[in-house]
Design a protein around this motif. Sequence first.
Motif, PDB file in Angstrom:
ATOM      1  N   GLU A  76       2.391 -12.860  -1.993  1.00  0.00           N
ATOM      2  CA  GLU A  76       3.449 -13.367  -2.862  1.00  0.00           C
ATOM      3  C   GLU A  76       2.835 -14.044  -4.077  1.00  0.00           C
ATOM      4  N   LEU A  77       3.405 -13.765  -5.250  1.00  0.00           N
ATOM      5  CA  LEU A  77       2.941 -14.371  -6.494  1.00  0.00           C
ATOM      6  C   LEU A  77       3.682 -15.689  -6.713  1.00  0.00           C
ATOM      7  N   GLY A  78       3.031 -16.763  -6.347  1.00  0.00           N
ATOM      8  CA  GLY A  78       3.648 -18.081  -6.499  1.00  0.00           C
ATOM      9  C   GLY A  78       4.931 -18.185  -5.710  1.00  0.00           C
ATOM     10  N   ARG A  79       5.957 -18.800  -6.317  1.00  0.00           N
ATOM     11  CA  ARG A  79       7.257 -18.954  -5.660  1.00  0.00           C
ATOM     12  C   ARG A  79       8.274 -17.954  -6.198  1.00  0.00           C
ATOM     13  N   SER A  80       7.796 -16.926  -6.867  1.00  0.00           N
ATOM     14  CA  SER A  80       8.690 -15.979  -7.542  1.00  0.00           C
ATOM     15  C   SER A  80       9.370 -15.003  -6.595  1.00  0.00           C
ATOM     16  N   GLY A  81       8.807 -14.801  -5.419  1.00  0.00           N
ATOM     17  CA  GLY A  81       9.326 -13.776  -4.512  1.00  0.00           C
ATOM     18  C   GLY A  81       8.750 -12.401  -4.820  1.00  0.00           C
ATOM     19  N   HIS A  82       7.962 -12.287  -5.906  1.00  0.00           N
ATOM     20  CA  HIS A  82       7.313 -11.026  -6.257  1.00  0.00           C
ATOM     21  C   HIS A  82       6.082 -10.847  -5.374  1.00  0.00           C
ATOM     22  N   GLN A  83       5.777  -9.586  -5.030  1.00  0.00           N
ATOM     23  CA  GLN A  83       4.594  -9.308  -4.213  1.00  0.00           C
ATOM     24  C   GLN A  83       3.674  -8.346  -4.948  1.00  0.00           C
ATOM     25  N   LEU A  84       2.381  -8.444  -4.688  1.00  0.00           N
ATOM     26  CA  LEU A  84       1.382  -7.607  -5.330  1.00  0.00           C
ATOM     27  C   LEU A  84       0.440  -7.045  -4.269  1.00  0.00           C
ATOM     28  N   LEU A 116      -5.120   1.575  -7.192  1.00  0.00           N
ATOM     29  CA  LEU A 116      -3.677   1.540  -6.976  1.00  0.00           C
ATOM     30  C   LEU A 116      -3.213   0.091  -7.048  1.00  0.00           C
ATOM     31  N   VAL A 117      -2.144  -0.121  -7.809  1.00  0.00           N
ATOM     32  CA  VAL A 117      -1.535  -1.450  -7.890  1.00  0.00           C
ATOM     33  C   VAL A 117      -0.046  -1.273  -7.623  1.00  0.00           C
ATOM     34  N   GLU A 118       0.490  -2.070  -6.704  1.00  0.00           N
ATOM     35  CA  GLU A 118       1.924  -2.045  -6.440  1.00  0.00           C
ATOM     36  C   GLU A 118       2.475  -3.450  -6.635  1.00  0.00           C
ATOM     37  N   TRP A 119       3.484  -3.539  -7.491  1.00  0.00           N
ATOM     38  CA  TRP A 119       4.142  -4.811  -7.757  1.00  0.00           C
ATOM     39  C   TRP A 119       5.580  -4.686  -7.308  1.00  0.00           C
ATOM     40  N   GLN A 120       5.950  -5.492  -6.337  1.00  0.00           N
ATOM     41  CA  GLN A 120       7.316  -5.469  -5.816  1.00  0.00           C
ATOM     42  C   GLN A 120       8.064  -6.618  -6.476  1.00  0.00           C
ATOM     43  N   TYR A 121       9.009  -6.236  -7.378  1.00  0.00           N
ATOM     44  CA  TYR A 121       9.732  -7.226  -8.177  1.00  0.00           C
ATOM     45  C   TYR A 121      10.730  -8.005  -7.329  1.00  0.00           C
ATOM     46  N   GLN A 122      11.507  -7.300  -6.566  1.00  0.00           N
ATOM     47  CA  GLN A 122      12.418  -7.920  -5.623  1.00  0.00           C
ATOM     48  C   GLN A 122      12.169  -7.243  -4.288  1.00  0.00           C
ATOM     49  N   GLN A 123      12.949  -7.563  -3.293  1.00  0.00           N
ATOM     50  CA  GLN A 123      12.712  -6.991  -1.969  1.00  0.00           C
ATOM     51  C   GLN A 123      12.813  -5.471  -1.988  1.00  0.00           C
ATOM     52  N   HIS A 124      13.654  -4.903  -2.843  1.00  0.00           N
ATOM     53  CA  HIS A 124      13.889  -3.460  -2.812  1.00  0.00           C
ATOM     54  C   HIS A 124      13.529  -2.741  -4.104  1.00  0.00           C
ATOM     55  N   THR A 125      12.861  -3.398  -5.048  1.00  0.00           N
ATOM     56  CA  THR A 125      12.539  -2.804  -6.337  1.00  0.00           C
ATOM     57  C   THR A 125      11.063  -3.021  -6.631  1.00  0.00           C
ATOM     58  N   GLY A 126      10.409  -1.990  -7.198  1.00  0.00           N
ATOM     59  CA  GLY A 126       8.999  -2.164  -7.503  1.00  0.00           C
ATOM     60  C   GLY A 126       8.441  -1.095  -8.418  1.00  0.00           C
ATOM     61  N   VAL A 127       7.170  -1.277  -8.751  1.00  0.00           N
ATOM     62  CA  VAL A 127       6.408  -0.360  -9.601  1.00  0.00           C
ATOM     63  C   VAL A 127       5.092  -0.076  -8.898  1.00  0.00           C
ATOM     64  N   ARG A 142      -0.620   8.100 -12.456  1.00  0.00           N
ATOM     65  CA  ARG A 142       0.785   8.224 -12.043  1.00  0.00           C
ATOM     66  C   ARG A 142       1.414   6.832 -12.032  1.00  0.00           C
ATOM     67  N   VAL A 143       2.597   6.742 -12.600  1.00  0.00           N
ATOM     68  CA  VAL A 143       3.370   5.498 -12.571  1.00  0.00           C
ATOM     69  C   VAL A 143       4.721   5.823 -11.956  1.00  0.00           C
ATOM     70  N   GLU A 144       5.150   4.984 -11.021  1.00  0.00           N
ATOM     71  CA  GLU A 144       6.420   5.225 -10.315  1.00  0.00           C
ATOM     72  C   GLU A 144       7.235   3.939 -10.288  1.00  0.00           C
ATOM     73  N   LEU A 145       8.500   4.054 -10.640  1.00  0.00           N
ATOM     74  CA  LEU A 145       9.463   2.964 -10.488  1.00  0.00           C
ATOM     75  C   LEU A 145      10.361   3.331  -9.321  1.00  0.00           C
ATOM     76  N   TYR A 146      10.652   2.373  -8.445  1.00  0.00           N
ATOM     77  CA  TYR A 146      11.524   2.696  -7.308  1.00  0.00           C
ATOM     78  C   TYR A 146      12.520   1.570  -7.059  1.00  0.00           C
ATOM     79  N   HIS A 147      13.614   1.973  -6.463  1.00  0.00           N
ATOM     80  CA  HIS A 147      14.640   0.998  -6.053  1.00  0.00           C
ATOM     81  C   HIS A 147      15.313   1.537  -4.797  1.00  0.00           C
ATOM     82  N   GLU A 148      15.393   0.698  -3.780  1.00  0.00           N
ATOM     83  CA  GLU A 148      16.064   1.071  -2.537  1.00  0.00           C
ATOM     84  C   GLU A 148      17.515   0.619  -2.641  1.00  0.00           C
ATOM     85  N   LEU A 149      18.416   1.613  -2.707  1.00  0.00           N
ATOM     86  CA  LEU A 149      19.835   1.311  -2.874  1.00  0.00           C
ATOM     87  C   LEU A 149      20.431   0.666  -1.636  1.00  0.00           C
TER      88      LEU A 149
END
Length: 187
Positions: A76-84, A116-127, A142-149
């Motif tokens: 987790e990146l600080g208290r942001s809830g983002h993961q790397l 490979l670098v994966e950054w999860q912006y929220q629980q269900h969204t990432g790059v 390759r760059v991929e944006l994803y979102h779990e509906l």
Amino acid sequence: FAYLPLAELTPVGPAQLRAQYHRRHLIGADMQTTIGLLAIKAEVGVSLTEDLHNNKADIPDSFITYALQLELAAFELGRSGHQLRIQGLFYGDHRLDGKELATGLLHPFRFLAIGLVEWQYQQHTGVVASVLYEISKGVGARVELYHELVDGLRVELAGLFLSGGDDSFFGIFRRNHRVLGRMKYAF
């Protein structure tokens, strides 16, 4: 036996193309350990063919393959809830006598570095961004944006870029850049 056959023309009678599967022995070892969030993995394999001294043109050469991987687990990146998550891999392929292996289906790369670098912006969204670098020859990115509906249903948008010289794996496909979108459902 080797997974891929070598093609051979029959020398006697009408010309016929025949596939030959050559015997090989594989000796391998692997290890992995963790230090905190860092995982260290290594693997080596020695393929011994019927041509131990690599002097017969019609039999595949004996070779060694190795890989070293470092992976920083998602944190987790600080208290942001983002993961790397960060991953690096180095792969090598050599003939046992030290000479260069001919590239092809069996050995598409001699030396390859992967990041490979994966950054999860929220629980269900990432790059996810990944780069494959064929040392001194070419690159694939390759760059991929994803979102779990909802649980199991994921939407993705990705782009792929390939570049390299005519003698490189990525260079052969350098005009095949692409952008793609897809929806996946896992159950």
